[in-house]
Design an enzyme around this catalytic site. Structure first.
Site, mmCIF file in Angstrom:
data_model
loop_
_atom_site.group_PDB
_atom_site.id
_atom_site.type_symbol
_atom_site.label_atom_id
_atom_site.label_comp_id
_atom_site.label_asym_id
_atom_site.label_seq_id
_atom_site.Cartn_x
_atom_site.Cartn_y
_atom_site.Cartn_z
ATOM 1 C CG HIS A 178 64.397 26.950 65.091
ATOM 2 N ND1 HIS A 178 63.567 28.359 65.156
ATOM 3 C CD2 HIS A 178 63.675 26.657 65.808
ATOM 4 C CE1 HIS A 178 61.950 28.154 65.028
ATOM 5 N NE2 HIS A 178 62.019 26.953 65.488
ATOM 6 C CD GLU A 179 63.448 22.867 66.579
ATOM 7 O OE1 GLU A 179 62.617 23.227 68.289
ATOM 8 O OE2 GLU A 179 62.899 23.243 65.793
#
Ligand SMILES: [Zn+2]
Length: 422
Positions: free
Chosen positions: A278-279
């Site tokens: 996600h990051e």
């Protein structure tokens, strides 16, 4: 006259607080729609009754504090103007020295100190509540140390900004906002550049990942996403909080992905990889740069509006607010009041942009990891450990949520697999 206005402002604030309380505690609906009952977004599937009750309670109190604190700041600036406190600070600074920089430094110190003291009770209540619900693990001295670091960091940054801003106001009577905006472009980028290496380490310790085996897995994932691997850091947050987080910040050679050590401790490797993916999406899709771009466009219009409003207000109400001219230091609370109001007004829009980016990051992460189970349990743990509401009331989502709600995030994961099958 002054007393009447001060009284009305305080009364207005108290009424607003009461309305917010009634809305958040009695009227707002945060129950789960029937369609989601029994799904992965249903808190009953991953929390016990007591945890559900605590998360509702904690979220309601935190939401109320959030909505109370911004207008409280406005009330403070308004009172400090009409009661002549700001003018008093300016006279004090002028009588102490002839040097303009020193005058700004002295004025700003008293204003910062007054606002620190005024806002302190709300900050302290917020800390105490986090402590009561076992979210914060900070001792009072540790918390106070962060508060004082905050004070001086903000003071220094404000000193640079205010010295330049009021210099420009004196030089360019009408176009100061444009000059200020032009200078804010390199300044913003510079601040983003030094944030992870100069400012963040004042609060916490950053280091490369400790877990070598996990690091190897993350590197493989980073390779898949074509991200240079030396940009991943771990931060020591467990001495301050129990909640979980990870983020991307910095620009250029200082851009980095940071994982809280709490996240590494409480999630399984598979869940960490989903959070990591996600990051990485934020990194790959350059959300930081898009964010800076949007911020600069908004601040262009914001500064323009602020200059118009300041001119109008000082011209019409200079006696009531006790400000002799726009470029006199005593107008600073007015400038801060206006910018804070403008920022609050655009926050639904900036949150909406942020939620859009977060949705994209979630999608990217599930596509990269293809591990639905780990994705679901990581989101569930995130809400459980942070005692957050799965489905917050509408106003809370609009003004407070830079991320989609957990109900939306988990629902996206459920739907993702259906879409893939079709
Ligand atoms: Zn994100």
């Amino acid at each position: 006259m002054v007393r009447k206005w001060a009284f009305r402002a305080v009364l207005g604030y108290l009424l607003l607080g009461l309305l917010l309380y009634v809305y958040l505690f009695f009227l707002a609906d945060s129950t789960l729609p029937d369609a989601y009952k029994g799904s992965s977004a249903d808190p009953a599937m991953f929390m016990n009754e007591r945890e559900i009750m605590l998360s509702e309670e904690f979220s309601k109190i935190k939401n109320l504090l959030f909505f109370l604190s911004t207008p409280y700041e406005w009330l403070f600036y308004f009172l400090i103007l009409i009661l002549g406190v700001s003018r008093g600070f300016e006279r004090w600074a002028r009588s102490t020295t002839k040097n303009g920089f020193l005058q700004t430094g002295i004025f700003l110190f008293w204003l910062s100190l007054a606002s620190f003291i005024a806002i302190f009770p709300l900050q302290f209540i917020s800390y105490k509540i986090s402590k009561t619900y076992h979210i914060s693990t900070q001792t009072f001295p540790m918390w106070m140390k962060d508060e004082l670091t905050d004070f001086w960091v903000n003071y220094l940054i404000m000193f640079i900004i205010i010295s330049v801003l009021y210099g420009l106001m004196k030089r360019f009577k009408n176009r100061w906002w444009l000059a200020a905006w032009a200078l804010s472009v390199p300044f913003t980028i510079f601040m983003m550049f030094i944030q992870p290496v100069v400012i963040d380490p004042l609060y916490n310790d950053f280091y490369p990942l400790k877990d070598q085996a996990l690091e190897q897995k993350i590197l493989t994932l980073a390779d898949k996403a074509q991200i240079p691997a030396d940009h991943v850091f771990e931060v020591n947050m467990s001495e301050k909080t129990n909640s979980l987080n990870a983020y991307v910040n910095g620009v250029g050679s200082n851009s980095r992905i940071v994982l809280w050590d709490t996240t590494l401790d409480k999630l399984t490797d598979k869940e960490i990889l989903f959070v990591m993916a996600h990051e990485m999406a934020h990194y790959v899709e350059k959300h930081i740069y898009i964010g800076i771009g949007i911020y600069l466009v908004l601040s262009f219009f914001g500064l323009f509006l602020a200059s118009k409003l300041m001119r109008g207000i000082v011209a019409n109400y200079k006696d009531s607010i006790k400000v002799s001219s726009v470029s006199s230091l005593s107008s600073l609370p007015l400038f801060l009041l206006i910018t804070s109001m403008l920022m609050f007004t655009v926050s639904p829009f900036s949150n909406w942009i942020s939620r859009y980016q977060e949705t994209r990051a979630d999608r990217y992460a599930i596509e990269l990891t293809e591990d639905k189970q780990a994705a679901i349990t990581s989101f569930q743990k995130l809400s459980k450990v942070g005692l957050s509401q799965v489905n917050p009331p509408l106003l809370v989502k609009v003004f407070r949520y830079g991320h989609p709600t957990m109900m939306e995030r988990l629902n996206m994961l459920e739907k993702y697999e259906q879409e893939k099958k079709e």
